[in-house]
Design a protein around this motif. Sequence first.
Motif, PDB file in Angstrom:
ATOM      1  N   VAL A  16      -2.118  -4.752   2.094  1.00 43.94           N
ATOM      2  CA  VAL A  16      -3.143  -4.252   1.186  1.00 43.94           C
ATOM      3  C   VAL A  16      -4.193  -3.476   1.984  1.00 43.94           C
ATOM      4  O   VAL A  16      -4.616  -3.912   3.056  1.00 43.94           O
ATOM      5  N   GLY A  17      -4.594  -2.328   1.474  1.00 45.13           N
ATOM      6  CA  GLY A  17      -5.664  -1.550   2.091  1.00 45.13           C
ATOM      7  C   GLY A  17      -5.206  -0.465   3.037  1.00 45.13           C
ATOM      8  O   GLY A  17      -5.993   0.411   3.400  1.00 45.13           O
ATOM      9  N   LEU A  18      -3.949  -0.496   3.463  1.00 47.61           N
ATOM     10  CA  LEU A  18      -3.478   0.508   4.427  1.00 47.61           C
ATOM     11  C   LEU A  18      -3.505   1.904   3.818  1.00 47.61           C
ATOM     12  O   LEU A  18      -3.936   2.858   4.470  1.00 47.61           O
ATOM     13  N   LEU A  19      -3.070   2.049   2.586  1.00 50.01           N
ATOM     14  CA  LEU A  19      -3.075   3.359   1.936  1.00 50.01           C
ATOM     15  C   LEU A  19      -4.487   3.940   1.910  1.00 50.01           C
ATOM     16  O   LEU A  19      -4.690   5.122   2.201  1.00 50.01           O
ATOM     17  N   ASN A  20      -5.463   3.112   1.637  1.00 53.57           N
ATOM     18  CA  ASN A  20      -6.853   3.557   1.606  1.00 53.57           C
ATOM     19  C   ASN A  20      -7.304   4.051   2.980  1.00 53.57           C
ATOM     20  O   ASN A  20      -7.950   5.087   3.098  1.00 53.57           O
ATOM     21  N   GLY A  24      -8.167   7.910   4.086  1.00 59.13           N
ATOM     22  CA  GLY A  24      -9.465   8.182   4.702  1.00 59.13           C
ATOM     23  C   GLY A  24      -9.359   9.072   5.939  1.00 59.13           C
ATOM     24  O   GLY A  24     -10.260   9.862   6.224  1.00 59.13           O
ATOM     25  N   ILE A  25      -8.262   8.957   6.656  1.00 64.31           N
ATOM     26  CA  ILE A  25      -8.043   9.802   7.839  1.00 64.31           C
ATOM     27  C   ILE A  25      -7.986  11.273   7.418  1.00 64.31           C
ATOM     28  O   ILE A  25      -8.553  12.151   8.070  1.00 64.31           O
ATOM     29  N   PHE A  26      -7.330  11.546   6.290  1.00 68.37           N
ATOM     30  CA  PHE A  26      -7.245  12.922   5.785  1.00 68.37           C
ATOM     31  C   PHE A  26      -8.588  13.376   5.226  1.00 68.37           C
ATOM     32  O   PHE A  26      -8.999  14.516   5.423  1.00 68.37           O
ATOM     33  N   LEU A  27      -9.268  12.475   4.527  1.00 72.36           N
ATOM     34  CA  LEU A  27     -10.565  12.792   3.933  1.00 72.36           C
ATOM     35  C   LEU A  27     -11.574  13.218   4.989  1.00 72.36           C
ATOM     36  O   LEU A  27     -12.272  14.226   4.823  1.00 72.36           O
ATOM     37  N   LYS A  28     -11.638  12.479   6.082  1.00 68.98           N
ATOM     38  CA  LYS A  28     -12.592  12.797   7.162  1.00 68.98           C
ATOM     39  C   LYS A  28     -12.368  14.195   7.731  1.00 68.98           C
ATOM     40  O   LYS A  28     -13.294  14.824   8.209  1.00 68.98           O
ATOM     41  N   ARG A  29     -11.131  14.654   7.699  1.00 72.59           N
ATOM     42  CA  ARG A  29     -10.798  15.956   8.273  1.00 72.59           C
ATOM     43  C   ARG A  29     -10.711  17.058   7.215  1.00 72.59           C
ATOM     44  O   ARG A  29     -10.321  18.168   7.494  1.00 72.59           O
ATOM     45  N   GLY A  65      -1.511  10.716  15.312  1.00 73.26           N
ATOM     46  CA  GLY A  65      -2.111   9.862  16.344  1.00 73.26           C
ATOM     47  C   GLY A  65      -3.118   8.888  15.756  1.00 73.26           C
ATOM     48  O   GLY A  65      -3.153   7.710  16.139  1.00 73.26           O
ATOM     49  N   GLN A  66      -3.945   9.359  14.825  1.00 74.22           N
ATOM     50  CA  GLN A  66      -4.925   8.488  14.176  1.00 74.22           C
ATOM     51  C   GLN A  66      -4.252   7.446  13.291  1.00 74.22           C
ATOM     52  O   GLN A  66      -4.658   6.288  13.263  1.00 74.22           O
ATOM     53  N   ILE A  67      -3.208   7.859  12.565  1.00 72.23           N
ATOM     54  CA  ILE A  67      -2.486   6.920  11.704  1.00 72.23           C
ATOM     55  C   ILE A  67      -1.859   5.806  12.542  1.00 72.23           C
ATOM     56  O   ILE A  67      -1.895   4.637  12.167  1.00 72.23           O
ATOM     57  N   GLU A  68      -1.309   6.166  13.702  1.00 65.72           N
ATOM     58  CA  GLU A  68      -0.650   5.166  14.554  1.00 65.72           C
ATOM     59  C   GLU A  68      -1.632   4.140  15.120  1.00 65.72           C
ATOM     60  O   GLU A  68      -1.222   3.080  15.568  1.00 65.72           O
ATOM     61  N   LYS A  69      -2.924   4.428  15.080  1.00 66.61           N
ATOM     62  CA  LYS A  69      -3.919   3.466  15.557  1.00 66.61           C
ATOM     63  C   LYS A  69      -4.156   2.328  14.565  1.00 66.61           C
ATOM     64  O   LYS A  69      -4.763   1.321  14.912  1.00 66.61           O
TER      65      LYS A  69
END
Length: 174
Positions: A16-20, A24-29, A65-69
């Motif tokens: 739960v929460g991973l999709l969010n 957010g990684i895309f939103l920030k960019r 790279g950010q997603i893999e973190k």
Amino acid sequence: MEKKNFTISVYSENNVGLLNRISGIFLKRHINIESLNVSKSEIEEVSKFTIVVNTTEDWARKIVGQIEKQIEVIKAYYHTDEETIFQETALFKIASNLLFEERQIQNIIKDNHSTIVTVSPEFFVISKSGRREEIETMYEQLRPYGIMQFVRSGRIAVTKTTMQISSILKEFQV
């Protein structure tokens, strides 16, 4: 660098929460997600996110790279359209009387290699699988007759080359 479509595949635990957090990684960019699909993968108890974005390769690499973190993420990849085999599916709901009164509707169904999945006295539903452009073409052909409802799935994709995710997971199972 030139912008183009990239399909990002993310293999992860189903938490739960991973999709969010990923969105957010895309939103920030300020990168818009063109298509998103989450499903079971070929690996038991591992989910696969298929995300389509239109950006540069440099940004695609940084995003992966950010997603893999993210702790739950096992591995993420990005691929160009040329490196993947992909499709979408759409459903069109049309008034039933048109199926018999408008001969052209039957031709559109046949010419677009689509199928009728249900018929009722009030409506019938057409299913079309293919590339987004093919679905858009069929939409434009049916629009003059009146589309009661329309829905299109996100992209589903497999790579043309072997994905190394299975061998990566085998290393952890030793």
